[in-house]
Design an enzyme around this catalytic site. Structure first.
Site, PDB file in Angstrom:
ATOM      1  N   CYS A   2     -15.530  -3.263 -13.517  1.00  0.00           N
ATOM      2  CA  CYS A   2     -16.909  -2.588 -13.658  1.00  0.00           C
ATOM      3  C   CYS A   2     -17.689  -4.034 -13.858  1.00  0.00           C
ATOM      4  O   CYS A   2     -16.996  -4.703 -14.487  1.00  0.00           O
ATOM      5  CB  CYS A   2     -17.159  -1.715 -14.263  1.00  0.00           C
ATOM      6  SG  CYS A   2     -16.552  -0.010 -14.022  1.00  0.00           S
ATOM      7  N   ARG A  27     -15.099  -9.056  -7.536  1.00  0.00           N
ATOM      8  CA  ARG A  27     -14.449  -8.364  -8.300  1.00  0.00           C
ATOM      9  C   ARG A  27     -13.847  -7.046  -7.790  1.00  0.00           C
ATOM     10  O   ARG A  27     -12.781  -6.578  -8.122  1.00  0.00           O
ATOM     11  CB  ARG A  27     -14.480  -7.884  -9.692  1.00  0.00           C
ATOM     12  CG  ARG A  27     -14.777  -9.041 -10.857  1.00  0.00           C
ATOM     13  CD  ARG A  27     -15.563  -9.544 -11.376  1.00  0.00           C
ATOM     14  NE  ARG A  27     -16.195  -8.021 -12.418  1.00  0.00           N
ATOM     15  CZ  ARG A  27     -15.413  -8.071 -13.276  1.00  0.00           C
ATOM     16  NH1 ARG A  27     -15.124  -8.758 -13.912  1.00  0.00           N
ATOM     17  NH2 ARG A  27     -15.822  -6.686 -13.702  1.00  0.00           N
ATOM     18  N   TRP A  74     -16.122   0.447 -10.832  1.00  0.00           N
ATOM     19  CA  TRP A  74     -15.088   0.492 -10.218  1.00  0.00           C
ATOM     20  C   TRP A  74     -14.428   2.027 -10.878  1.00  0.00           C
ATOM     21  O   TRP A  74     -14.636   2.232 -12.074  1.00  0.00           O
ATOM     22  CB  TRP A  74     -14.018  -0.307 -10.539  1.00  0.00           C
ATOM     23  CG  TRP A  74     -12.650  -0.557 -10.582  1.00  0.00           C
ATOM     24  CD1 TRP A  74     -12.250   0.139 -11.259  1.00  0.00           C
ATOM     25  CD2 TRP A  74     -12.434  -0.693  -9.828  1.00  0.00           C
ATOM     26  NE1 TRP A  74     -10.845  -0.144 -10.284  1.00  0.00           N
ATOM     27  CE2 TRP A  74     -10.455  -1.074  -9.431  1.00  0.00           C
ATOM     28  CE3 TRP A  74     -12.438  -1.635  -8.345  1.00  0.00           C
ATOM     29  CZ2 TRP A  74      -9.830  -1.014  -8.760  1.00  0.00           C
ATOM     30  CZ3 TRP A  74     -11.441  -1.981  -7.235  1.00  0.00           C
ATOM     31  CH2 TRP A  74      -9.997  -1.827  -7.462  1.00  0.00           C
ATOM     32  N   ASN A 100     -19.033  -0.306 -19.391  1.00  0.00           N
ATOM     33  CA  ASN A 100     -17.762  -0.904 -18.875  1.00  0.00           C
ATOM     34  C   ASN A 100     -16.241  -0.063 -19.735  1.00  0.00           C
ATOM     35  O   ASN A 100     -17.097  -0.464 -20.647  1.00  0.00           O
ATOM     36  CB  ASN A 100     -17.694  -2.152 -18.967  1.00  0.00           C
ATOM     37  CG  ASN A 100     -18.376  -3.001 -17.671  1.00  0.00           C
ATOM     38  OD1 ASN A 100     -19.145  -2.181 -16.938  1.00  0.00           O
ATOM     39  ND2 ASN A 100     -18.215  -4.077 -17.466  1.00  0.00           N
ATOM     40  N   GLY A 101     -15.253   0.193 -19.462  1.00  0.00           N
ATOM     41  CA  GLY A 101     -14.018   0.985 -20.310  1.00  0.00           C
ATOM     42  C   GLY A 101     -14.576   1.928 -20.576  1.00  0.00           C
ATOM     43  O   GLY A 101     -14.687   2.784 -19.305  1.00  0.00           O
ATOM     44  N   GLU A 482      11.108  -8.201  -3.725  1.00  0.00           N
ATOM     45  CA  GLU A 482       9.731  -8.209  -3.754  1.00  0.00           C
ATOM     46  C   GLU A 482       9.556 -10.015  -3.968  1.00  0.00           C
ATOM     47  O   GLU A 482       8.551 -10.394  -3.555  1.00  0.00           O
ATOM     48  CB  GLU A 482       9.692  -7.785  -5.258  1.00  0.00           C
ATOM     49  CG  GLU A 482       7.545  -7.642  -6.323  1.00  0.00           C
ATOM     50  CD  GLU A 482       6.623  -7.781  -4.852  1.00  0.00           C
ATOM     51  OE1 GLU A 482       6.725  -7.010  -3.987  1.00  0.00           O
ATOM     52  OE2 GLU A 482       5.305  -8.410  -4.534  1.00  0.00           O
ATOM     53  N   LYS A 486       7.072 -12.319  -1.646  1.00  0.00           N
ATOM     54  CA  LYS A 486       5.707 -13.332  -2.738  1.00  0.00           C
ATOM     55  C   LYS A 486       6.029 -14.485  -2.266  1.00  0.00           C
ATOM     56  O   LYS A 486       5.063 -15.389  -1.751  1.00  0.00           O
ATOM     57  CB  LYS A 486       6.007 -13.215  -4.001  1.00  0.00           C
ATOM     58  CG  LYS A 486       5.481 -12.041  -5.000  1.00  0.00           C
ATOM     59  CD  LYS A 486       4.306 -11.782  -5.118  1.00  0.00           C
ATOM     60  CE  LYS A 486       3.464 -10.723  -3.661  1.00  0.00           C
ATOM     61  NZ  LYS A 486       4.153  -9.578  -3.545  1.00  0.00           N
ATOM     62  N   GLU A 489       5.291 -14.628   1.793  1.00  0.00           N
ATOM     63  CA  GLU A 489       3.759 -14.617   2.453  1.00  0.00           C
ATOM     64  C   GLU A 489       2.714 -15.379   1.725  1.00  0.00           C
ATOM     65  O   GLU A 489       1.888 -16.042   2.304  1.00  0.00           O
ATOM     66  CB  GLU A 489       3.373 -12.960   1.679  1.00  0.00           C
ATOM     67  CG  GLU A 489       3.220 -13.218   0.775  1.00  0.00           C
ATOM     68  CD  GLU A 489       3.168 -11.936   0.466  1.00  0.00           C
ATOM     69  OE1 GLU A 489       2.397 -10.857   0.739  1.00  0.00           O
ATOM     70  OE2 GLU A 489       3.272 -11.072  -1.531  1.00  0.00           O
ATOM     71  N   HIS A 505      29.108 -10.129   3.875  1.00  0.00           N
ATOM     72  CA  HIS A 505      29.732  -9.066   5.134  1.00  0.00           C
ATOM     73  C   HIS A 505      28.714  -9.683   6.466  1.00  0.00           C
ATOM     74  O   HIS A 505      28.204  -9.220   8.044  1.00  0.00           O
ATOM     75  CB  HIS A 505      28.934  -7.582   5.041  1.00  0.00           C
ATOM     76  CG  HIS A 505      29.788  -6.767   4.261  1.00  0.00           C
ATOM     77  ND1 HIS A 505      30.705  -6.361   3.836  1.00  0.00           N
ATOM     78  CD2 HIS A 505      29.542  -6.013   2.746  1.00  0.00           C
ATOM     79  CE1 HIS A 505      32.030  -6.346   3.635  1.00  0.00           C
ATOM     80  NE2 HIS A 505      31.007  -5.446   2.488  1.00  0.00           N
ATOM     81  N   LYS A 604      -5.194  -8.108   2.686  1.00  0.00           N
ATOM     82  CA  LYS A 604      -5.423  -7.522   0.890  1.00  0.00           C
ATOM     83  C   LYS A 604      -5.551  -6.424   1.990  1.00  0.00           C
ATOM     84  O   LYS A 604      -4.327  -5.721   0.543  1.00  0.00           O
ATOM     85  CB  LYS A 604      -6.515  -7.862   0.699  1.00  0.00           C
ATOM     86  CG  LYS A 604      -6.458  -6.952  -0.850  1.00  0.00           C
ATOM     87  CD  LYS A 604      -5.280  -7.693  -2.280  1.00  0.00           C
ATOM     88  CE  LYS A 604      -5.334  -6.922  -3.292  1.00  0.00           C
ATOM     89  NZ  LYS A 604      -3.462  -7.372  -3.775  1.00  0.00           N
TER      90      LYS A 604
HETATM   91  C1  G6P Z   1      -0.800  -5.817   2.632  1.00  0.00           C
HETATM   92  C2  G6P Z   1      -0.578  -6.716   1.812  1.00  0.00           C
HETATM   93  C3  G6P Z   1       0.752  -6.505   0.593  1.00  0.00           C
HETATM   94  C4  G6P Z   1       0.695  -4.632   0.281  1.00  0.00           C
HETATM   95  C5  G6P Z   1       0.117  -3.721   1.475  1.00  0.00           C
HETATM   96  C6  G6P Z   1       0.089  -2.364   0.812  1.00  0.00           C
HETATM   97  O1  G6P Z   1       0.480  -5.970   3.507  1.00  0.00           O
HETATM   98  O2  G6P Z   1      -0.564  -8.029   2.114  1.00  0.00           O
HETATM   99  O3  G6P Z   1       0.329  -7.279  -0.286  1.00  0.00           O
HETATM  100  O4  G6P Z   1       1.349  -4.628  -0.550  1.00  0.00           O
HETATM  101  O5  G6P Z   1      -0.708  -4.354   2.082  1.00  0.00           O
HETATM  102  O6  G6P Z   1      -0.707  -2.260   0.310  1.00  0.00           O
HETATM  103  P1  G6P Z   1      -0.701  -0.834  -0.385  1.00  0.00           P
HETATM  104  O7  G6P Z   1      -2.544  -1.224  -0.293  1.00  0.00           O
HETATM  105  O8  G6P Z   1      -1.551  -0.351   0.463  1.00  0.00           O
HETATM  106  O9  G6P Z   1      -0.210  -0.926  -1.796  1.00  0.00           O
END
Ligand code: G6P
Length: 609
Positions: A2, A27, A74, A100-101, A482, A486, A489, A505, A604
């Site tokens: 928030c 944010r 938020w 906030n909080g 993961e 990272k 991407e 294999h 995102k």
């Molecule tokens: C998109 C983003 C990823 C994310 C995925 C799932 O591909 O670029 O960073 O992990 O969606 O998103 P979600 O909001 O469902 O975790």
């Protein structure tokens, strides 16, 4: 999270507050509102959705004041809605606040206010109690009323309050939530974050914990907990607005990497009681429900799916129940074995990913019980689930997910422990051992983040590679996926993850002189096997960066570089092991001049199929 903005001047508070709120939009928020003392009454306008929705209902330019407080919300307690938005007023709106909080004892206070004062609550928020408390204590002195209210409150808060009878001031107070006062000439500001103020002021006072501050147009007076005036040095802000949003970090991704100790701490503490039991408050899963599940299905996309890979092993180990996992785009089209005895766990940072949402609906149609692990309160996935286990990562802005992942992992552990303890499939000693290691994570992540420069150095050395492999066994295998995601991407390097035992294999055919491989070796019981895997690829000339726990030095004999993570039990190591991989990816992308926060072709939140 928030955002708070308050302004005290001669006029045009509305414009300043709205402008400040807009500076905090980046944010993430789900609703916005403003309160202005006008003609002896406080006028509150608030609206769910974007600030532009609020602007439509804030009246003509002359509907303005010299003082105003505003908020972007938020959601935490209570879904995003007009009524749950801030500011909140007391019964007759003689007082208004933004907060906030979280007020931990708000239920207690609420019951007390209803019982003894007949207070009528309008919203589902914890914050509304603050307005009523101040209203009840108010006797012509807002500062005194705020201090009395604060004495009743437990939790974390930054609060700004105004009173209709004192329309020339704002009183603000903070505990474990940021607050800054902006120093103007003939006006002053208060805000949760510096970017909100930067258009108007460059000099600020950083308000410290348990301090109260009274702002009038010509003065900012700070009081400590004992009520004594405090002298504060002026802090000169030298960053531009863009840098301020990132709190001095070059990118949101780096900022969010550094926010992980806090996110992990928040996610843990909200679920762990003083007696070390785990509370699933707000989640209606009973012992009978848990004992009745014969299968768990974890479904997600991207990074959230990778959290599920770890979750699968953790829940199977702790709750002794078979766990299937699938990416949402596959699950929804393959008529999966799901019935009323299935617990479906959907994981999603945004809660808006279309495939995850569709998979959830499919599982629901088949009768499964739906539990989602979500970061954005009130999102579609959250709304359509039977129960929600929220992560407390705070808004994640960089496309590459970091803090959402580690908080999702924490949820997986808490769920596994809770289910295992409830079913009696883990003993008490084990439960407490895992819990102790979970609680130690925020400090351990903080310690690990201090190795940023060393990891950046390794990234600089290898940033020109066009191919990188990630290998690991057991829980490390999930983390490899993961780490690989990272890197690809944000740096566009062709990276590939594989369970280390599976290398032989096929994939080992790709190992040649200088092939770069990240070898995760954080699982004690698989350590020797990993060292053997590293030997196999070293024999083909590969370059190996090992990730191991402190004290497990055997790997130094075979790897070219080793990044050590703090010691911990095997179960929780993914939360630590992923951190060097995030930092490595970040610095490789930086060296390559990539657009780190907004990589090409990615979004995102993917709300299309
Ligand atoms: C998109 C983003 C990823 C994310 C995925 C799932 O591909 O670029 O960073 O992990 O969606 O998103 P979600 O909001 O469902 O975790």
């Amino acid at each position: 999270m928030c955002g708070i903005v308050g302004y005290v001047g001669k006029s045009h508070a509305k414009e300043k507050v709205i402008d400040g709120l807009k500076r905090l939009e980046y944010r993430g928020y789900d609703s916005a509102g403003i309160a202005l003392p006008i003609d002896g009454r406080i006028q509150i306008r608030k609206h769910v959705g974007e600030i532009k929705n609020l602007e439509k209902i804030i009246g003509a330019p002359e509907f303005d004041s010299a003082v105003g407080i505003g908020h972007t919300r938020w959601a935490t307690h209570g879904a995003p809605s007009d009524v749950n938005s801030h500011p909140h007023g007391n019964g007759d709106n003689s007082i208004a606040i933004v907060h906030n909080g979280i007020i931990e004892n708000y239920q207690e206070i609420k019951e007390w206010l209803i019982r003894d004062y007949g207070v009528n609550f309008k919203s589902e928020t914890d914050s509304e109690v603050i307005a009523h408390l101040i209203g009840i204590f108010y006797d012509g002195d807002l500062l005194e009323a705020v201090n009395k209210a604060v004495a009743e409150m437990r939790g974390a808060y930054a609060v700004c309050a105004i009173a209709a009878a004192e329309p020339d001031k704002i009183v603000a107070v903070r505990k474990d939530a940021p607050l800054v006062a902006g120093i103007g000439k003939g006006f002053n500001f208060i805000a949760s974050d510096i970017p909100a103020l930067l258009k108007y002021v460059r000099q600020v006072y950083l308000i410290e914990n348990n301090e109260t501050v009274v702002l009038t147009k010509d003065d900012i007076v700070i009081y400590n907990e004992e009520g004594r005036k405090v002298k504060r040095d002026v802090f000169n802000v030298t960053w531009d607005a863009d840098a301020a949003e990132k709190e001095g970090y070059e990118h949101f991704m780096l900022k969010e990497i550094h926010e992980q100790p806090k996110g992990i701490f928040e996610t843990l503490t909200r679920r762990i009681n003083d007696d070390d039991s785990i509370n699933l408050d707000g989640i209606s899963m009973t012992k009978e429900d848990i004992e009745g599940f014969n299968k768990v299905y974890i479904v997600a996309c991207g990074t959230a799916y990778h959290a599920g890979l770890v979750g699968k092993l953790v829940i199977e180990k702790m709750a002794k129940i078979p766990v299937e996992i699938d990416v949402a785009s596959e699950f929804r089209y393959r008529d999966p074995f799901v019935d009323e005895n299935t617990l479906f766990i959907g994981i999603s940072q945004s809660g808006e990913t279309l495939d995850t949402l569709a998979a959830l609906r499919e599982a629901k149609r088949k009768g499964a019980r739906i539990l989602s692990v979500v970061n954005v309160v009130g999102s579609s996935v959250a709304r359509e689930s039977d129960d929600v286990f929220y992560t407390w990562a705070g808004p994640e802005i960089a496309v590459a997910s970091t803090k959402a992942y580690t908080t999702q992992l924490v949820c997986m552990y808490l769920l596994g422990l809770y289910m295992g303890r409830t079913k009696g499939t883990i003993d008490e000693a084990y439960y407490h051992k895992v819990l102790a290691d979970l609680k130690a994570l925020p400090d351990k992540v903080t310690a690990l983040l201090k190795k940023e420069d060393d990891i950046a150095e390794i990234a600089r050395k290898y940033h020109r590679r066009e191919q990188v492999f990630f290998i690991g066994r057991g829980l490390d295998s999930g983390v490899s996926y993961e780490g690989s995601l990272k890197l690809k991407e944000i740096s566009y390097i062709n990276s590939f993850a594989i369970a280390a035992g599976e290398l032989k294999h096929g994939t080992i055919a790709l190992m040649e002189e200088e092939t770069l491989v990240f070898a995760l070796a954080t699982q004690d019981f698989l350590y020797e096997k990993m060292v053997s895997n590293v030997e196999e690829i070293k024999a083909r000339g590969a370059r190996v960066i090992g990730v191991a726990k402190e004290g497990r030095t055997e790997i130094e004999k075979v790897a070219d570089e080793v990044i050590y993570i703090p010691d911990c039990i095997d179960e929780v190591s993914p939360v630590l092991a992923v951190i060097p991989l995030q930092i490595f990816a970040y610095y490789v992308a930086r060296e390559r001049g990539c657009n780190i926060d907004k990589p090409k072709n990615l979004a995102k939140s993917v709300t299309v199929e």
